[in-house]
Design a protein around this motif. Sequence first.
Motif, PDB file in Angstrom:
ATOM      1  N   ILE A 138       2.454  10.762  -2.994  1.00 42.50           N
ATOM      2  CA  ILE A 138       2.166  11.070  -1.589  1.00 42.50           C
ATOM      3  C   ILE A 138       3.480  11.095  -0.811  1.00 42.50           C
ATOM      4  O   ILE A 138       4.283  10.173  -0.895  1.00 42.50           O
ATOM      5  CB  ILE A 138       1.188  10.035  -0.992  1.00 42.50           C
ATOM      6  CG1 ILE A 138      -0.150  10.098  -1.729  1.00 42.50           C
ATOM      7  CG2 ILE A 138       0.989  10.265   0.512  1.00 42.50           C
ATOM      8  CD1 ILE A 138      -1.133   9.022  -1.348  1.00 42.50           C
TER       9      ILE A 138
ATOM     10  N   GLU B 249       1.222   4.446  -2.701  1.00 46.70           N
ATOM     11  CA  GLU B 249       1.117   5.856  -2.305  1.00 46.70           C
ATOM     12  C   GLU B 249       2.333   6.651  -2.786  1.00 46.70           C
ATOM     13  O   GLU B 249       2.189   7.789  -3.255  1.00 46.70           O
ATOM     14  CB  GLU B 249       0.979   5.953  -0.789  1.00 46.70           C
ATOM     15  CG  GLU B 249      -0.356   5.448  -0.264  1.00 46.70           C
ATOM     16  CD  GLU B 249      -0.422   5.374   1.260  1.00 46.70           C
ATOM     17  OE1 GLU B 249      -1.497   5.055   1.783  1.00 46.70           O
ATOM     18  OE2 GLU B 249       0.617   5.615   1.917  1.00 46.70           O
TER      19      GLU B 249
ATOM     20  N   LYS C  18       2.020   7.513  -6.340  1.00 46.20           N
ATOM     21  CA  LYS C  18       1.042   8.571  -6.579  1.00 46.20           C
ATOM     22  C   LYS C  18       1.566   9.941  -6.166  1.00 46.20           C
ATOM     23  O   LYS C  18       0.881  10.950  -6.322  1.00 46.20           O
ATOM     24  CB  LYS C  18      -0.244   8.272  -5.799  1.00 46.20           C
ATOM     25  CG  LYS C  18      -1.048   7.109  -6.354  1.00 46.20           C
ATOM     26  CD  LYS C  18      -2.272   6.834  -5.477  1.00 46.20           C
ATOM     27  CE  LYS C  18      -3.074   5.652  -5.997  1.00 46.20           C
ATOM     28  NZ  LYS C  18      -4.220   5.340  -5.098  1.00 46.20           N
TER      29      LYS C  18
ATOM     30  N   LYS D  51       6.292  10.885   1.973  1.00 48.46           N
ATOM     31  CA  LYS D  51       6.644  10.038   3.109  1.00 48.46           C
ATOM     32  C   LYS D  51       8.007  10.482   3.633  1.00 48.46           C
ATOM     33  O   LYS D  51       8.731  11.220   2.951  1.00 48.46           O
ATOM     34  CB  LYS D  51       6.720   8.569   2.679  1.00 48.46           C
ATOM     35  CG  LYS D  51       5.436   7.994   2.070  1.00 48.46           C
ATOM     36  CD  LYS D  51       4.407   7.693   3.129  1.00 48.46           C
ATOM     37  CE  LYS D  51       3.136   7.109   2.502  1.00 48.46           C
ATOM     38  NZ  LYS D  51       2.092   6.887   3.511  1.00 48.46           N
TER      39      LYS D  51
ATOM     40  N   GLU E 121       0.830  -1.206   0.000  1.00 47.46           N
ATOM     41  CA  GLU E 121       0.000   0.000   0.000  1.00 47.46           C
ATOM     42  C   GLU E 121       0.869   1.263   0.000  1.00 47.46           C
ATOM     43  O   GLU E 121       0.577   2.231  -0.710  1.00 47.46           O
ATOM     44  CB  GLU E 121      -0.904   0.002   1.241  1.00 47.46           C
ATOM     45  CG  GLU E 121      -1.985  -1.063   1.222  1.00 47.46           C
ATOM     46  CD  GLU E 121      -2.754  -1.108   2.539  1.00 47.46           C
ATOM     47  OE1 GLU E 121      -2.573  -0.180   3.366  1.00 47.46           O
ATOM     48  OE2 GLU E 121      -3.516  -2.066   2.739  1.00 47.46           O
TER      49      GLU E 121
END
Length: 536
Positions: free
Chosen positions: A96, A91, A94, A98, A87
Motif C-alpha cells: 500500500i 500496510e 502489503k 504511502k 498498522e
Amino acid sequence: CGRGPGAGRGGRTDMALRCAASLAAGRQPRGPRREGTARWSSAAKPSAVKINEKTSREKILTLESMNPQVKAVEYAVRGPIVLKAGEIEKELRKGIKKPFTEVIKANIGDAHAMGQRPITFLRQVVALCTYPNLLDSPSFPEDAKERARRILQGCGGNSLGSYTASQGINCIREDVASYIERRDGGVPADPDNIYLTTGASDGISAILKILISGGGKSRTGVMIPIPQYPLYSAAISELDAIQVNYYLDEENCWALNVNELRRALNEAKTYCNPKVLCIINPGNPTGQVQNRKCIEDVIHFAWEEKLFLLADEVYQDNVYSEGCQFHSFKKILYEMGPEYYNNVELASFHSTSKGYMGECGYRGGYMEVINLHPEIKGQLVKLLSVRLCPPVSGQAAMDIVVNPPVPGEESYAQFIKEKESVLNNLAKKAKLTEDMFNKIPGVHCNPLQGAMYAFPRIFIPSKAIEEAKAHKMAPDMFYCMKLLEETGICVVPGSGFGQREGTYHFRMTILPPVEKLKILLEKVKDFHIKFLEKYA
C-alpha cells in the motif's frame, strides 16, 4: 458404567451384564440421568455441533468485571500511536502506497533496534555462560572465560538454566556492591542490600508494592516528576495509590525546585499520605542532569518530611553536556553525614537496557536499598520470591556492566573503544538534535544534558486544537498522529508523560544513526512548517 437406582450388591451382576451388552452393540452405556441437566457427548455427530454458533452465555471477564486498577493503567511509550505505527508497517509490507517507505520508531529507547552494535565483551561472556562448551574455544579471550566460569559456579548445576536465589546470584551481587563503591569513591556498599531485578522496572514496581498502604486520606501518595516516565503513573494506577505531581522547571532546563516539591507535598497532605518521592536522574523524558546542590536539597527535604526516596539512575552513563556530571543519591547522602546517611531510606536503580550497553532484551537490572527496616527486608525478599528469580542471562549481562574489563586485561582496549564510541556518538546526536529543533519556527528544545531523548515544546495553533477536540484527541496526540501518517515518524505525545496545562511536547529518541537522524529531523521540520501553515 454407573450404578442404577437400587443397584445393591445383588444387582451388580445384572448391571455388569447390561453394560457389556451395550458395549457389544456399539452403544455408550448410560448411567442415571438427573432431571433438568443437559448431557454432552464426545460421540455427538459433527453436523450436530455448530462451531461458530454464538450462545447467549456472557463472558466472565469483561471490561466491566475486570480489575479496575488494570483498566486505569496507561503506558504511552507503547500506546495508541505505536499501535497505529504497527498498522502502517503492515500496510507498507502489503504494498500500500504511502508518502514514505518505512516507519521510523523514535518512540522508545531501544538502542539495538535502532542499529547500535552490542558490546563485544558482554556478548562473549553471556555466550560462554549460555553454552559452556565454548570455554574450550580459542576464539574467546581468557578474561571473558574467567568471568563466565565465576558466574556459572554461582548457578545450580553450573547452568544458566537453573533458578537462582530470589535476590540474585551471590557473586553478581558482590560485583554490584564493588561497582557502587568504585563509582562513589569508596562509599561502602553491602551485597545484602543488592537485589538483582528484571530490568529496573521490576525493582521499582516491587518497592512501590511494599510501600503502598492505607485507605481514604491515609492512602499512600507517591510524588513523581512531571514530565515523568509512564512506568510510574502506570504502577501507581495498578496499585491504586495516589499520584502526586511535582513539576520540573522547563524555563530552567527542567531543573527540580524544592519549593515546588513543598507545594506539591502540602497540597497532597489534604487528600492522601505522601510518603514516597521519586527522582529520575538523568531525566526521562527531559534529559536534565541534576547538580550536587539540587540533590542535597532533595535529600534534606526527604529527611525533613520523612519521605522514602526512589532514585531512578538508569542513565547514569549517559551524560553529555560540558559542566554536567552524574552524582548518585547514595554518594551525596553519605557525604551529608550520619544524621542523613543512617536515616534516609533510599532505593536506587540501574539497568542493562540504557547507558552504552543498550541490552534491553536481556532484562537485567539491580536495586540497592539502604536503611530498610530489618523486618521489611524479609518481606521484600518474600515478595521477590513469588517471581522466583530474575532472568539468569540478564543477571549475567548485569555482571559485565558492573565488572567490565580493566586495564591490563586482554579485552580492555576493545571494550573501552566500543564504550567510548557509543557514548561519543550519543553526545554528538544530542547536540545535533537540540540545534536542529531550535531552528524550527514554533519549536523549542532545552539542552539534552543526558539520557537519550529530546522533549521539545511545540506550538500548536488554536485551529488544530479545535480539530483535535473534534477527534476526541489531546492536541499533541493529534499532532503526533499526523506526523506519523504523513512522514512515517513515530514519536510519543507529551501528554503521555505529563506536562503543564496549555503546553505541548513530544518525546523522541536520539538513537537512530546520525545520517538517519538528520533525515528524521529534516522531515519533522518540513512537517511542522506545513502543519503551522495549514492551521494558522
